[in-house]
Each structure stands twice: as structure tokens, then as C-alpha cells.
Design an enzyme around this catalytic site. Structure first.
Site, PDB file in Angstrom:
ATOM      1  N   ARG A   3      11.664  -6.486   5.034  1.00 11.43           N
ATOM      2  CA  ARG A   3      11.513  -5.034   4.800  1.00 11.43           C
ATOM      3  C   ARG A   3      12.452  -4.224   5.692  1.00 11.43           C
ATOM      4  NH1 ARG A   3       5.707  -2.140   4.893  1.00 11.43           N
ATOM      5  NH2 ARG A   3       5.643  -2.660   7.094  1.00 11.43           N
ATOM      6  N   LYS A  45       0.833  -1.213   0.000  1.00 18.56           N
ATOM      7  CA  LYS A  45       0.000   0.000   0.000  1.00 18.56           C
ATOM      8  C   LYS A  45       0.866   1.262   0.000  1.00 18.56           C
ATOM      9  CE  LYS A  45      -2.254  -1.069   3.832  1.00 18.56           C
ATOM     10  NZ  LYS A  45      -1.694  -2.378   4.221  1.00 18.56           N
ATOM     11  N   ARG A  76      -0.176  -9.161  13.475  1.00 21.63           N
ATOM     12  CA  ARG A  76      -0.785  -8.175  12.574  1.00 21.63           C
ATOM     13  C   ARG A  76      -1.678  -8.879  11.557  1.00 21.63           C
ATOM     14  NH1 ARG A  76       4.092  -4.996  10.255  1.00 21.63           N
ATOM     15  NH2 ARG A  76       2.564  -3.583   9.354  1.00 21.63           N
ATOM     16  N   ARG A 136      -9.793   0.552   9.321  1.00 20.87           N
ATOM     17  CA  ARG A 136      -9.311  -0.812   9.546  1.00 20.87           C
ATOM     18  C   ARG A 136     -10.338  -1.642  10.304  1.00 20.87           C
ATOM     19  NH1 ARG A 136      -3.495   0.503   9.371  1.00 20.87           N
ATOM     20  NH2 ARG A 136      -2.185  -1.338   9.504  1.00 20.87           N
ATOM     21  N   ARG A 153      11.379  -2.144  11.142  1.00 20.21           N
ATOM     22  CA  ARG A 153      10.332  -1.610  12.011  1.00 20.21           C
ATOM     23  C   ARG A 153      10.083  -2.602  13.141  1.00 20.21           C
ATOM     24  NH1 ARG A 153       5.391   0.315   8.133  1.00 20.21           N
ATOM     25  NH2 ARG A 153       4.211  -0.702   9.773  1.00 20.21           N
TER      26      ARG A 153
HETATM   27  P1  AMP Z   1       0.606   0.654   9.164  1.00 13.93           P
HETATM   28  O1  AMP Z   1       1.832   1.416   8.863  1.00 13.93           O
HETATM   29  O2  AMP Z   1      -0.597   1.130   8.382  1.00 13.93           O
HETATM   30  O3  AMP Z   1       0.808  -0.857   9.047  1.00 13.93           O
HETATM   31  O4  AMP Z   1       0.236   0.926  10.707  1.00 13.93           O
HETATM   32  C1  AMP Z   1       1.121   0.578  11.741  1.00 13.93           C
HETATM   33  C2  AMP Z   1       0.368   0.390  13.038  1.00 13.93           C
HETATM   34  O5  AMP Z   1      -0.329   1.604  13.386  1.00 13.93           O
HETATM   35  C3  AMP Z   1      -0.726  -0.678  13.014  1.00 13.93           C
HETATM   36  O6  AMP Z   1      -0.216  -1.973  13.231  1.00 13.93           O
HETATM   37  C4  AMP Z   1      -1.630  -0.201  14.145  1.00 13.93           C
HETATM   38  O7  AMP Z   1      -1.076  -0.508  15.403  1.00 13.93           O
HETATM   39  C5  AMP Z   1      -1.592   1.311  13.990  1.00 13.93           C
HETATM   40  N1  AMP Z   1      -2.652   1.802  13.088  1.00 13.93           N
HETATM   41  C6  AMP Z   1      -2.506   2.421  11.887  1.00 13.93           C
HETATM   42  N2  AMP Z   1      -3.689   2.717  11.338  1.00 13.93           N
HETATM   43  C7  AMP Z   1      -4.627   2.263  12.214  1.00 13.93           C
HETATM   44  C8  AMP Z   1      -6.057   2.251  12.241  1.00 13.93           C
HETATM   45  N3  AMP Z   1      -6.781   2.761  11.222  1.00 13.93           N
HETATM   46  N4  AMP Z   1      -6.680   1.708  13.308  1.00 13.93           N
HETATM   47  C9  AMP Z   1      -5.995   1.205  14.339  1.00 13.93           C
HETATM   48  N5  AMP Z   1      -4.651   1.153  14.381  1.00 13.93           N
HETATM   49  C10 AMP Z   1      -3.973   1.683  13.336  1.00 13.93           C
END
Ligand code: AMP
Length: 224
Positions: A130, A16, A174, A91, A163
Site C-alpha cells: 500500500r 474499509k 497490528r 476497536r 505509512r
Molecule cells: P487505522 O487507519 O484505522 O488503521 O488506524 C491507524 C492507527 O490509529 C491504529 O493502528 C491505532 O494505533 C490508532 N487507532 C485508530 N483508531 C483507533 C481506535 N478506535 N482505538 C485505538 N487506536 C486507534
């Protein structure tokens, strides 16, 4: 309606972020990543960042109440007036409903939800290799997209790190969270006639072409 209000979703590691980076160059749409916004908050040590970090490090979702307020505020900024691409939000069904209500109040609605679909085995392969740069978050993969110099970002020379949430046990969590909480959005947006599926296992250029074609079609349909 004249804006193009898009949701980009899919499992972690679906690409994404990579696709959003490219789309930013193609279309004049605000790009909004809740993950990036949270990481910025963590880096700056804000109250939100402090609260969110423990969930993020464990691969859990940050509670809806924290996320929705942050995302909804961001949507109302000037650069999102003519449209946006959301990455990582919504999400959960609750978040999707909150988004719908907010857009409705603004006289807008979601144009389409683009699912970048990738099976779990591929997610694990991608995420465990990654690496991201500490300065701007540029992405690499140790096997598929390595930097010219090991451990150093090609674009800004900063250090590459893994990360915290790309560690193996966290990746597993996740994925579980994705299947339980986020996958129901497929049916939700299908029911609303908004779902567009993209095969995320194809090379990044093909995925990009496919998304661009979908967006171009939407633009014609929306006449914007
Ligand atoms: P991402 O970079 O989008 O994978 O987000 C990293 C982390 O941020 C996720 O594993 C969640 O802990 C948190 N996070 C990001 N977006 C959301 C969301 N819309 N709802 C809840 N947690 C989020």
C-alpha cells in the site's frame, strides 16, 4: 429511530477506507475514521497527536480514554445528525460499550456492524504494497492498483509514501492487536443481533455492491 448509524470494521487492510470513500458518494452519511482523525492530529502537532503517535507507529491501540473522547465529540457534530459510518472505531469492547452509552444518551443506537472479513495472508499482501499520498491520503497498491506515474498521486499530484505502520514488523503487530482486541467485537455485535458479514476478499466493486445492498435493506427496515 430514523438515523442510520453504522460501524465498518475488519482487520487492517480489509479495504474499509476504500469502501468508505465509495459509500460517502452513495449515501448522505457522515464518515468518521478515527485513524484519519489521529493522523490529522499528528500532522498538526496537537497534544493528542503527540501522545497518539508512539502507539500508532508501533501498531498498538491508542488508549481508550484518548480515543473515546475524540470519537464521541465527533459524533455530535451537525453532519452526523442523520447518521454516520464509523471506520476504525470501536476497536475494543470497552470502546463499543462507550459508544453504546453515548448513542443511548442521544436517543440513538447502532443500526448495524459491517464486518469486512479478510484472512491474514491477504492482509499482509495488501498492506505491504500500500502507498498513500501525503496530501489527501488517497490509496494505491504497487501491484494491484498502481498510480499512472510511479510515486505520484493520480488525483492531486502529491508524493506517495508508505505509512509508518505499513512496515512489515508493524503489520504483524497490528494483526495481533486486531485478533486480540477487536475480533471479540464480532461476538459482541452478533449477540446484539447487529453483525453483518461481508467477504472482503472479493473485488472492491463486489464488496461495494454487497455493502450497498446491506445498507439499502437496512434503510427499508428502518424506513428512513
Ligand atoms: P487505522 O487507519 O484505522 O488503521 O488506524 C491507524 C492507527 O490509529 C491504529 O493502528 C491505532 O494505533 C490508532 N487507532 C485508530 N483508531 C483507533 C481506535 N478506535 N482505538 C485505538 N487506536 C486507534
Amino acid at each position: 429511530m430514523s438515523e442510520l448509524d453504522l460501524i465498518l470494521f475488519g482487520p487492517p487492510g480489509a479495504g474499509k477506507g476504500t469502501q468508505a470513500d465509495r459509500l460517502r458518494d452513495d449515501f448522505q452519511l457522515a464518515f468518521i475514521s478515527t485513524g484519519d482523525m489521529l493522523r490529522a492530529n499528528v500532522k498538526q502537532g496537537t497534544q493528542l497527536g503527540l501522545e497518539a503517535k508512539k502507539y500508532m507507529d508501533a501498531g498498538e491501540l491508542v488508549p481508550d480514554a484518548l480515543i473515546v473522547a475524540m470519537a464521541v465529540e465527533r459524533l455530535q457534530e451537525e453532519d452526523a445528525r442523520d447518521g454516520f459510518i464509523l471506520d476504525g472505531f470501536p476497536r475494543t469492547i470497552e470502546q463499543a460499550k462507550a459508544l453504546e452509552k453515548q448513542l443511548h444518551d442521544l436517543g440513538r443506537r447502532v443500526t448495524a456492524a459491517l464486518l469486512i472479513d479478510v484472512p491474514d495472508v491477504e492482509v499482509i499482501r495488501r498492506l505491504s504494497g500500500r502507498r498513500v499520498c501525503v496530501k489527501e491520503g488517497h490509496n494505491y497498491h504497487i501491484d494491484f492498483d498502481p498510480p499512472r506515474r510511479e510515486g505520484v498521486c493520480d488525483q492531486d499530484g502529491s508524493q506517495l509514501v508508505q505509512r509508518d505502520d505499513d512496515k512489515p514488523e508493524v503489520i504483524e503487530n497490528r494483526l495481533r492487536v486486531y485478533h486480540e482486541n477487536t475480533e471479540p467485537l464480532i461476538e459482541y455485535y452478533d449477540d446484539h443481533g447487529l453483525m453483518r458479514r461481508i467477504d472482503g476478499t472479493r473485488p472492491a466493486d463486489d464488496v461495494h455492491d454487497h455493502i450497498r445492498a446491506v445498507i439499502a435493506t437496512l434503510r427499508l427496515e428502518e424506513n428512513v
